[in-house]
Structures are given as C-alpha cells and as structure tokens.
Design an enzyme around this catalytic site. Structure first.
Site, mmCIF file in Angstrom:
data_model
loop_
_atom_site.group_PDB
_atom_site.id
_atom_site.type_symbol
_atom_site.label_atom_id
_atom_site.label_comp_id
_atom_site.label_asym_id
_atom_site.label_seq_id
_atom_site.Cartn_x
_atom_site.Cartn_y
_atom_site.Cartn_z
ATOM 1 C CG ASP A 1 -2.177 -0.908 0.875
ATOM 2 O OD1 ASP A 1 -2.609 -0.947 -0.295
ATOM 3 O OD2 ASP A 1 -2.672 -1.567 1.799
ATOM 4 C CG ASP B 1 -7.373 -4.103 -1.610
ATOM 5 O OD1 ASP B 1 -7.819 -5.161 -2.087
ATOM 6 O OD2 ASP B 1 -7.714 -3.674 -0.495
HETATM 7 N N1 GLY Z 1 -6.757 -1.997 1.259
HETATM 8 C C1 GLY Z 1 -7.602 -2.407 2.280
HETATM 9 C C2 GLY Z 1 -8.974 -1.862 2.257
HETATM 10 O O1 GLY Z 1 -9.499 -1.401 1.274
HETATM 11 O O2 GLY Z 1 -9.576 -1.922 3.317
#
Ligand code: GLY
Length: 370
Positions: free
Chosen positions: A94, A151
């Site tokens: 992320d 994601d």
């Molecule tokens: N990337 C984790 C979420 O969308 O909660």
C-alpha cells in the site's frame, strides 16, 4: 450559480479548513471522525495503509483553493509518512496509496524535488515486493509470502509514475506483469473480482482464494470491486492497454448492476438481502473510476452511473455539520467487524468523495498519473 457538486465542494473546503486545524493541533494523521474529534489509525501508527489519504485530501483542497493552510497540513503529514520509509517494517504494497497521494502529489503540484525523491523511494520499495513468479506480494508475515490482493491494482499507479519520472522501464514492467496476473486470477466470469488470492511463492501456481474483507469466500466485497474497477481503469490510462480497459469495463458493468436504488453501496454485493450494511467508500471509489472510464471510452453510461452514486452520497450520507470532523458517513472497513470502523466516517471515504467532486468541478489534478 453553483451546481450541486460545486456547492458540495465549497462546503467540503469550509469543513476541512476547520478540521485540518484540529488535526494539526492533535498532531495526528486523521483516520476517522468520532464524537467530534479525529481518531488515529487503529494500528501501525503512521505506517498504516491509509495514511496518504489525508494529505491527498489536503492537496485536492489546495488545488481547488490555493489556500496555504491546506498545503501546510499536507506537508505536516507528508513528513510523518516519510519517517515511515526509515522504519520500513510497517510498510507493505500500500505504499502506492500512501506516497503517491502525499509525496507524489506534492511533486506534481509544487515541483518539490525532495517529495519526488521520497515517492521514487516508495516506488523502489513497491518494486522490491515483486515476486518473479508473477505477482506483487501484499503483506509481510512469514505465512503471507504468496498473498496478493485486488487493492494492489490501485498501487500500480506509483510504478507507472516512477517509469515516467525516470525512464527506467522496470517499474512499469512489474506493474504490467502484476496486472496480467490479476486479470487472469482475480477477474471472475461474471465481472466480479476476488479479494485475495494465494499463490505458491516459488512456482506462482494458484493455491486458493481467500474471503478477505467480504461476507464470505467467493462473494463480492464491494470495495474490492471498486478497487478493481478504478485500478484497471488507471492501468489503462497509464498504459493504453486495451486488455486493462476491457477488464475495467467488465467490472464496471457488474458494479453498476449492483448499485442500490438509493445510490448507496452495500458492503458486499452478495450479503444477505435483509441486511443493511453499507460501505459508502466503495461508492465514492467506484464513482471516481466510472468518471475516468467514461472519459476514456466516451460512453455516457459510466458518467451517469457515477452521478447516481455521488447523488446518493450527497443526498443521504454527507454530514456538513460542525458536530463532526469528516463528511462521508456510513463507511465500513470490513464486512466482519475488524475494529477499523463500521457505519462511520473514515477519512479515505472523504478523500474519494472529494476527488470525485473535483473531477465534476474540473479541478482534479489527477494524482494517480504522472
Ligand atoms: N486496502 C484495504 C482496504 O481497502 O480496506
């Protein structure tokens, strides 16, 4: 006279001008608003995956107003995030969300050279998570070596950005390989996407699907659908790939078919019908993706669907009062409560709501592309 989106943007500017001052006074990166106060992330301090959305929101508001109060708040929290590059152990895939919307935005909007270096540093960390068996590793645990998640399609933008910045094709190549794997392994026949797939970390063979943050194994967690929709759209924007565009259109058709009559978004499109569990973040993310997809394809139906989503949020789930710090209500972190928030304000919902408003008002600096 202002149209309803310009009026909402104006109200967001006023509300976040007040609540940015509170965040600075509290010395934190806002995660959610509760009882009229900001609350920090539920774990991992400033290394939690959501840390970039607040500075990203500040940059969006700065692009609308050129008010330096927003720039100062963006830079205050950008500094907290760049400290995490040195801590390192809390970072995962992320870093795309975290550093493109903070340092990358700073570079794009002000030309700050240190911000560009910090974003390139983050891109190198993301490229370092690539497993040559064909995917970007999501998390760090010893038992998580083979896990990849939908994601991550959003995080690929940082890699495409880095190739455009440096001319070094490796970043974009890694992103292309991961996108091809996601298209093959996550995208289902009906246009929905899986949340988590486990691969054999040595051979790259698919081991199994995991239920992730959705209702159950094999169901359709709505935010995952939104990440896939916007993520493949961004990959198409960044590369011109017709395959990524086709994937985005398939996910978009599935998402649009599941928009509720009131324009809000269920937490999982397969959750029990008698259950009222919403995740409005998913609607805000999908609206951003649909507006961009409409622009890319020239198909009016995508923008029309985006407006249904945004109108639903503005009509029913926007809190403009001074009793709270954030705007978007009824956001849910995970279908099964994980302590990160249910039916509450969460800052990344506000980020995507404001990004969508910026697109509709013509001020979006498009932080996801170089
Ligand atoms: N990337 C984790 C979420 O969308 O909660």
């Amino acid at each position: 006279m202002l149209n309803r989106y310009e009026e909402a943007a104006r109200k967001a500017i006023d509300k976040f001008r007040r609540s940015a001052a509170m965040a600075a006074e509290m010395g934190l990166i806002p995660y959610k608003s509760e009882g009229g106060r900001w609350v920090p992330s539920p774990c991992d301090g400033n290394g939690w995956w959501t840390g970039g959305f607040w500075p990203g929101l500040m940059w969006q508001l700065w692009a609308m107003t050129k008010d330096d109060a927003f720039l100062r708040e963006a830079r205050r929290t950008e500094a907290l995030l760049t400290e995490e590059l040195r801590v390192f152990r809390r970072l995962n895939h992320d870093v795309g969300f975290m550093y493109l919307l903070s340092c990358g935005a700073d570079w794009k909007l002000t030309g700050d050279e240190q911000a560009r270096m910090d974003a390139l540093h983050a891109a190198s960390l993301l490229m370092g998570r690539f497993n040559p068996a064909g995917f970007i590793r999501a998390w760090n645990g010893d038992d998580q070596q083979g896990l990849a998640i939908i994601d991550c399609m959003m995080n690929l933008s940082l890699l495409y950005w880095a190739t455009k910045q440096t001319g070094d094709p490796r970043f974009a190549r890694v992103a292309d390989i991961h996108a091809a794997t996601a298209m093959r392994e996550f995208l289902r026949e009906n246009g929905s996407v899986s949340h988590i797939i486990e691969f054999d970390p040595v051979t790259g063979a698919r081991v199994r699907e995991l239920g992730g943050q959705g209702y159950a194994l094999g169901t359709s967690w709505s935010r995952g659908q939104a990440w896939g929709l916007y993520g493949f759209t961004l990959a198409a924007l960044n590369t011109g790939s017709p395959d990524c565009l086709a994937a985005a259109e398939r996910i978009a058709a599935y998402f649009i078919a599941n928009i509720r009559p009131d324009g809000l978004t269920d937490c999982d499109f397969c959750q029990p019908r008698d259950e009222e569990r919403l995740d409005n973040i998913a609607g805000a993310v999908a609206a951003c993706g649909l507006i961009e997809l409409g622009g890319l394809t020239g198909r009016e139906r995508y923008r029309a669907a985006a407006l249904r989503l945004i109108d639903g949020l503005l009509d029913r789930c926007a809190d403009w009062t001074e009793a709270s710090c954030g705007v978007l209500t009824r956001c849910t972190a995970s279908y099964h409560d994980d302590g990160a928030g249910r039916h509450t304000n969460i800052t990344y919902g506000d980020y995507f709501l404001v990004e969508a408003l910026a697109k509709l008002c013509g001020t979006d600096p498009m932080l996801w592309t170089a």
